[in-house]
Design a protein around this motif. Structure first.
Motif, PDB file in Angstrom:
ATOM      1  N   THR A 106       0.830  -1.209   0.000  1.00 26.78           N
ATOM      2  CA  THR A 106       0.000   0.000   0.000  1.00 26.78           C
ATOM      3  C   THR A 106       0.866   1.261   0.000  1.00 26.78           C
ATOM      4  O   THR A 106       0.620   2.192  -0.764  1.00 26.78           O
ATOM      5  CB  THR A 106      -0.882  -0.002   1.276  1.00 26.78           C
ATOM      6  OG1 THR A 106      -1.606  -1.221   1.318  1.00 26.78           O
ATOM      7  CG2 THR A 106      -1.842   1.158   1.291  1.00 26.78           C
ATOM      8  N   THR A 107       1.855   1.276   0.876  1.00 30.41           N
ATOM      9  CA  THR A 107       2.692   2.472   1.026  1.00 30.41           C
ATOM     10  C   THR A 107       3.358   2.830  -0.296  1.00 30.41           C
ATOM     11  O   THR A 107       3.332   3.989  -0.720  1.00 30.41           O
ATOM     12  CB  THR A 107       3.756   2.216   2.118  1.00 30.41           C
ATOM     13  OG1 THR A 107       3.078   1.863   3.322  1.00 30.41           O
ATOM     14  CG2 THR A 107       4.626   3.429   2.345  1.00 30.41           C
ATOM     15  N   GLU A 108       3.949   1.836  -0.946  1.00 35.37           N
ATOM     16  CA  GLU A 108       4.625   2.140  -2.210  1.00 35.37           C
ATOM     17  C   GLU A 108       3.612   2.533  -3.285  1.00 35.37           C
ATOM     18  O   GLU A 108       3.885   3.409  -4.106  1.00 35.37           O
ATOM     19  CB  GLU A 108       5.462   0.958  -2.698  1.00 35.37           C
ATOM     20  CG  GLU A 108       6.345   1.387  -3.863  1.00 35.37           C
ATOM     21  CD  GLU A 108       7.290   0.292  -4.333  1.00 35.37           C
ATOM     22  OE1 GLU A 108       8.482   0.581  -4.476  1.00 35.37           O
ATOM     23  OE2 GLU A 108       6.840  -0.842  -4.568  1.00 35.37           O
ATOM     24  N   SER A 186     -10.984   2.193   8.088  1.00 29.97           N
ATOM     25  CA  SER A 186      -9.959   2.735   8.993  1.00 29.97           C
ATOM     26  C   SER A 186      -9.302   1.622   9.807  1.00 29.97           C
ATOM     27  O   SER A 186      -9.995   0.825  10.446  1.00 29.97           O
ATOM     28  CB  SER A 186     -10.599   3.750   9.945  1.00 29.97           C
ATOM     29  OG  SER A 186      -9.783   3.906  11.094  1.00 29.97           O
ATOM     30  N   ASN A 187      -7.967   1.605   9.790  1.00 31.59           N
ATOM     31  CA  ASN A 187      -7.248   0.562  10.546  1.00 31.59           C
ATOM     32  C   ASN A 187      -7.321   0.802  12.050  1.00 31.59           C
ATOM     33  O   ASN A 187      -7.124  -0.120  12.831  1.00 31.59           O
ATOM     34  CB  ASN A 187      -5.780   0.481  10.099  1.00 31.59           C
ATOM     35  CG  ASN A 187      -5.013   1.758  10.373  1.00 31.59           C
ATOM     36  OD1 ASN A 187      -5.424   2.832   9.968  1.00 31.59           O
ATOM     37  ND2 ASN A 187      -3.901   1.646  11.073  1.00 31.59           N
ATOM     38  N   SER A 188      -7.628   2.039  12.464  1.00 32.23           N
ATOM     39  CA  SER A 188      -7.693   2.342  13.903  1.00 32.23           C
ATOM     40  C   SER A 188      -9.104   2.250  14.454  1.00 32.23           C
ATOM     41  O   SER A 188      -9.292   1.872  15.608  1.00 32.23           O
ATOM     42  CB  SER A 188      -7.181   3.755  14.169  1.00 32.23           C
ATOM     43  OG  SER A 188      -5.811   3.802  13.945  1.00 32.23           O
ATOM     44  N   ILE A 211      -8.394   5.241  -3.445  1.00 32.02           N
ATOM     45  CA  ILE A 211      -8.920   4.606  -2.233  1.00 32.02           C
ATOM     46  C   ILE A 211      -7.816   3.718  -1.636  1.00 32.02           C
ATOM     47  O   ILE A 211      -7.280   2.835  -2.319  1.00 32.02           O
ATOM     48  CB  ILE A 211     -10.164   3.739  -2.548  1.00 32.02           C
ATOM     49  CG1 ILE A 211     -11.271   4.587  -3.205  1.00 32.02           C
ATOM     50  CG2 ILE A 211     -10.678   3.052  -1.284  1.00 32.02           C
ATOM     51  CD1 ILE A 211     -11.857   5.690  -2.354  1.00 32.02           C
ATOM     52  N   ASP A 212      -7.498   3.994  -0.360  1.00 33.76           N
ATOM     53  CA  ASP A 212      -6.541   3.160   0.368  1.00 33.76           C
ATOM     54  C   ASP A 212      -7.297   1.938   0.877  1.00 33.76           C
ATOM     55  O   ASP A 212      -8.049   2.015   1.844  1.00 33.76           O
ATOM     56  CB  ASP A 212      -5.944   3.975   1.534  1.00 33.76           C
ATOM     57  CG  ASP A 212      -5.093   3.119   2.465  1.00 33.76           C
ATOM     58  OD1 ASP A 212      -5.024   1.892   2.263  1.00 33.76           O
ATOM     59  OD2 ASP A 212      -4.510   3.690   3.403  1.00 33.76           O
ATOM     60  N   GLY A 213      -7.069   0.820   0.187  1.00 37.16           N
ATOM     61  CA  GLY A 213      -7.818  -0.395   0.505  1.00 37.16           C
ATOM     62  C   GLY A 213      -7.048  -1.392   1.364  1.00 37.16           C
ATOM     63  O   GLY A 213      -7.383  -2.578   1.373  1.00 37.16           O
ATOM     64  N   ALA A 214      -6.030  -0.914   2.089  1.00 41.21           N
ATOM     65  CA  ALA A 214      -5.196  -1.828   2.899  1.00 41.21           C
ATOM     66  C   ALA A 214      -6.061  -2.705   3.802  1.00 41.21           C
ATOM     67  O   ALA A 214      -5.815  -3.901   3.932  1.00 41.21           O
ATOM     68  CB  ALA A 214      -4.189  -1.029   3.727  1.00 41.21           C
ATOM     69  N   GLN A 215      -7.085  -2.104   4.418  1.00 37.49           N
ATOM     70  CA  GLN A 215      -7.984  -2.883   5.278  1.00 37.49           C
ATOM     71  C   GLN A 215      -9.234  -3.305   4.505  1.00 37.49           C
ATOM     72  O   GLN A 215      -9.824  -4.343   4.806  1.00 37.49           O
ATOM     73  CB  GLN A 215      -8.409  -2.072   6.512  1.00 37.49           C
ATOM     74  CG  GLN A 215      -7.260  -1.591   7.387  1.00 37.49           C
ATOM     75  CD  GLN A 215      -6.498  -2.720   8.071  1.00 37.49           C
ATOM     76  OE1 GLN A 215      -7.046  -3.783   8.340  1.00 37.49           O
ATOM     77  NE2 GLN A 215      -5.222  -2.501   8.340  1.00 37.49           N
ATOM     78  N   GLY A 216      -9.629  -2.501   3.542  1.00 33.98           N
ATOM     79  CA  GLY A 216     -10.878  -2.762   2.808  1.00 33.98           C
ATOM     80  C   GLY A 216     -10.850  -4.105   2.096  1.00 33.98           C
ATOM     81  O   GLY A 216     -11.824  -4.862   2.124  1.00 33.98           O
ATOM     82  N   PHE A 234      -3.646  -1.778  -2.233  1.00 33.35           N
ATOM     83  CA  PHE A 234      -3.637  -2.657  -1.052  1.00 33.35           C
ATOM     84  C   PHE A 234      -2.336  -3.451  -0.965  1.00 33.35           C
ATOM     85  O   PHE A 234      -1.531  -3.448  -1.896  1.00 33.35           O
ATOM     86  CB  PHE A 234      -4.856  -3.584  -1.020  1.00 33.35           C
ATOM     87  CG  PHE A 234      -4.994  -4.516  -2.192  1.00 33.35           C
ATOM     88  CD1 PHE A 234      -5.651  -4.130  -3.346  1.00 33.35           C
ATOM     89  CD2 PHE A 234      -4.476  -5.804  -2.138  1.00 33.35           C
ATOM     90  CE1 PHE A 234      -5.800  -4.993  -4.422  1.00 33.35           C
ATOM     91  CE2 PHE A 234      -4.612  -6.690  -3.206  1.00 33.35           C
ATOM     92  CZ  PHE A 234      -5.275  -6.274  -4.350  1.00 33.35           C
ATOM     93  N   SER A 235      -2.156  -4.116   0.192  1.00 36.64           N
ATOM     94  CA  SER A 235      -0.952  -4.905   0.473  1.00 36.64           C
ATOM     95  C   SER A 235      -1.299  -6.379   0.504  1.00 36.64           C
ATOM     96  O   SER A 235      -2.330  -6.762   1.074  1.00 36.64           O
ATOM     97  CB  SER A 235      -0.383  -4.532   1.851  1.00 36.64           C
ATOM     98  OG  SER A 235      -0.131  -3.156   1.932  1.00 36.64           O
ATOM     99  N   GLY A 236      -0.415  -7.217  -0.019  1.00 37.99           N
ATOM    100  CA  GLY A 236      -0.654  -8.657  -0.005  1.00 37.99           C
ATOM    101  C   GLY A 236      -0.698  -9.247   1.394  1.00 37.99           C
ATOM    102  O   GLY A 236      -1.474 -10.161   1.677  1.00 37.99           O
ATOM    103  N   HIS A 237       0.112  -8.693   2.300  1.00 40.19           N
ATOM    104  CA  HIS A 237       0.256  -9.339   3.615  1.00 40.19           C
ATOM    105  C   HIS A 237      -0.984  -9.180   4.488  1.00 40.19           C
ATOM    106  O   HIS A 237      -1.123  -9.883   5.492  1.00 40.19           O
ATOM    107  CB  HIS A 237       1.503  -8.821   4.343  1.00 40.19           C
ATOM    108  CG  HIS A 237       1.416  -7.406   4.817  1.00 40.19           C
ATOM    109  ND1 HIS A 237       1.083  -7.092   6.104  1.00 40.19           N
ATOM    110  CD2 HIS A 237       1.627  -6.230   4.184  1.00 40.19           C
ATOM    111  CE1 HIS A 237       1.105  -5.770   6.240  1.00 40.19           C
ATOM    112  NE2 HIS A 237       1.429  -5.229   5.082  1.00 40.19           N
ATOM    113  N   LYS A 238      -1.888  -8.258   4.127  1.00 40.55           N
ATOM    114  CA  LYS A 238      -3.126  -8.121   4.904  1.00 40.55           C
ATOM    115  C   LYS A 238      -4.236  -8.963   4.291  1.00 40.55           C
ATOM    116  O   LYS A 238      -5.370  -8.944   4.749  1.00 40.55           O
ATOM    117  CB  LYS A 238      -3.543  -6.653   4.965  1.00 40.55           C
ATOM    118  CG  LYS A 238      -2.489  -5.806   5.683  1.00 40.55           C
ATOM    119  CD  LYS A 238      -2.993  -4.462   6.042  1.00 40.55           C
ATOM    120  CE  LYS A 238      -1.893  -3.481   6.304  1.00 40.55           C
ATOM    121  NZ  LYS A 238      -1.488  -3.401   7.702  1.00 40.55           N
ATOM    122  N   LEU A 239      -3.881  -9.644   3.221  1.00 42.93           N
ATOM    123  CA  LEU A 239      -4.861 -10.468   2.506  1.00 42.93           C
ATOM    124  C   LEU A 239      -4.390 -11.920   2.522  1.00 42.93           C
ATOM    125  O   LEU A 239      -4.549 -12.643   1.556  1.00 42.93           O
ATOM    126  CB  LEU A 239      -4.975  -9.934   1.065  1.00 42.93           C
ATOM    127  CG  LEU A 239      -6.115 -10.394   0.198  1.00 42.93           C
ATOM    128  CD1 LEU A 239      -7.450 -10.055   0.820  1.00 42.93           C
ATOM    129  CD2 LEU A 239      -6.001  -9.797  -1.197  1.00 42.93           C
TER     130      LEU A 239
END
Ligand code: PMP
Length: 418
Positions: A106-108, A186-188, A211-216, A234-239
């Motif tokens: 996600t960050t990158e 929201s992650n928080s 859209i930041d879908g890291a948690q979505g 999004f990030s693979g490690h959260k999926l």
């Protein structure tokens, strides 16, 4: 299959949680002599055996560089890498697999959009809109861009439940607005933002949106064509996939106009010292040897999730959330931070006069893993006037008995510190 998954009250869901738990070897671990209760899924999720085995298989039998070889192994590796791209296209219903760019996460992905698209369109005096509940990954890249371009960040506020104030968002949009970037979940707080509405409002003003879908991506079904978002990351490690791999989805008409983010191998068509021409998407944004094993592992994780069914996962997690909210709210010293009507299975809380780090440390002695701190959302912590929270984040392999265990653990914390 329908089974009973609860120790106390029985709930019928289409998730066979006991069988699912056997897919995740780490869930059999003991921590300080107790069975691991892993409630830190918003930070990273555990990996099913199929993902670990597929990555092993790749390194045991298929390792080679992609795109550059005519030999058999290179062809196998390239096919496996491109097959993962197809799986992601299916997962989010992108119109074309060329719209799927592999990144580190996600960050990158956000940094790529800020540096490439952002630098291309944002000029002095322009405005970029984000919200107060963003992760630092969706704040700092825009802040750097705004500083460089002498542009301004505008912030969508929230109410005390942790819900975005959509009317205030509409008021922020004006002819200077060049971009909107908002988190899906929201992650928080766990808040599920009404992103379709936010996307439509942005587009009504002619403004593209990320859209930041890291948690979505781990809690809900995502259809980028239906949403009509310009970018989804999004990030693979959260999926349930590996670390070091992630995704930037972008509409091809935008990606085609954007300059490269990094230069190097694979992203070029031809190079001379006078002029370099760039490859087509997605290669234009994938300079250098990619994380091939990571992409392959992510592809396998997506296959695993699709087999269980995202809607089944969402339904089960929602059931867990309701149960956890009831159980934790019954502890009178405990206050939940983030009480939006639409929530994913993330519960942030504080205990009167007890620092969240102390909660986390005592729970760790019980084998319970939660996260404590600002969760990379410091502006949000300021908004709620807390330095930090304790956060339990639930996945589809968690159970109600684990929620009972954290509840008992919290009562123990209160006893120890009071
Ligand atoms: N945005 C959100 C909402 C997140 O939860 C996270 C991870 N906690 C990130 C961005 C950053 O993701 P990563 O560290 O995988 O790049």
């Amino acid at each position: 299959m329908s089974v009973e998954v609860n120790t106390k009250e029985s709930v019928k869901t289409s998730i066979d949680v006991e069988s699912i738990r056997r897919d995740f070897p780490i869930l059999e671990s003991k921590i300080k002599g107790n069975p691991l209760i892993y409630l830190d899924n918003a930070a990273t999720t555990q990996k099913p055996k199929v993902v670990i085995e597929r990555m092993n298989e790749y390194y045991f039998a298929q390792n080679s560089n992609v795109h550059r070889g005519v030999h058999t192994l290179s062809e196998i590796a390239t096919n496996a890498y491109e097959d993962a791209r197809e799986k992601i296209k299916t997962l989010i219903n992108a119109a074309d697999s060329k719209e799927i760019i592999f990144t580190r996460g996600t960050t990158e992905s956000i940094n790529l959009v800020a540096n490439s698209y952002g630098r291309m369109v944002v000029k002095e005096g322009d405005e970029i809109i984000i919200s107060i509940m963003e992760h630092h990954s969706n704040i700092v890249p825009w802040q750097i861009l705004a500083e460089e371009k002498k542009a301004k960040l505008r912030i969508i506020p929230i109410n005390d439940n942790g819900e975005l104030l959509i009317d205030e968002f509409e008021k922020l949009l004006n002819e200077k607005t060049k971009f909107v970037s908002v988190v899906h979940i929201s992650n928080s707080l766990g808040t599920i933002n009404p992103i379709k509405k936010i996307i439509d409002i942005s587009h009504n003003h002619g403004v593209p949106i990320l859209i930041d879908g890291a948690q979505g991506i781990m809690h809900t079904a995502v259809d980028v064509q239906e949403l009509d978002c310009d970018f989804y990351v999004f990030s693979g490690h959260k999926l349930y996939g590996p670390t070091g791999i992630g995704v930037l989805y972008g509409k091809s008409n935008l990606l085609n106009t954007m300059p490269p983010y990094q230069g190097g191998g694979d992203m070029i068509r031809s190079v001379t010292f006078e002029k370099t021409t760039y490859n087509d998407i997605p290669n234009k944004f994938e300079a250098g040897t990619p994380n091939i094993a990571g992409a392959v592992g992510l592809g396998t994780a997506i296959g695993y999730i699709l087999k269980i069914g995202i809607n089944n996962i969402a339904e089960y997690e929602n059931e867990l959330l309701k149960y956890a909210t009831d159980v934790l709210s019954s502890i009178k010293e405990l206050k939940i931070i983030g009480t939006a009507k639409e929530k994913a299975s993330i519960i942030s809380f504080v205990l009167e006069n007890i620092h969240p780090h102390d909660i986390g440390t005592v729970l760790d002695y019980e084998g319970i893993a939660i996260r404590t701190g600002h969760h990379c959302t410091q502006p949000l912590m300021h908004r709620f006037n807390v330095p930090a929270t304790a956060r339990a984040s639930l996945a589809f392999y968690n159970t109600k008995s684990e929620i009972d265990a954290i509840s008992e653990g919290i009562k123990k914390v209160i006893k120890v510190f009071n």
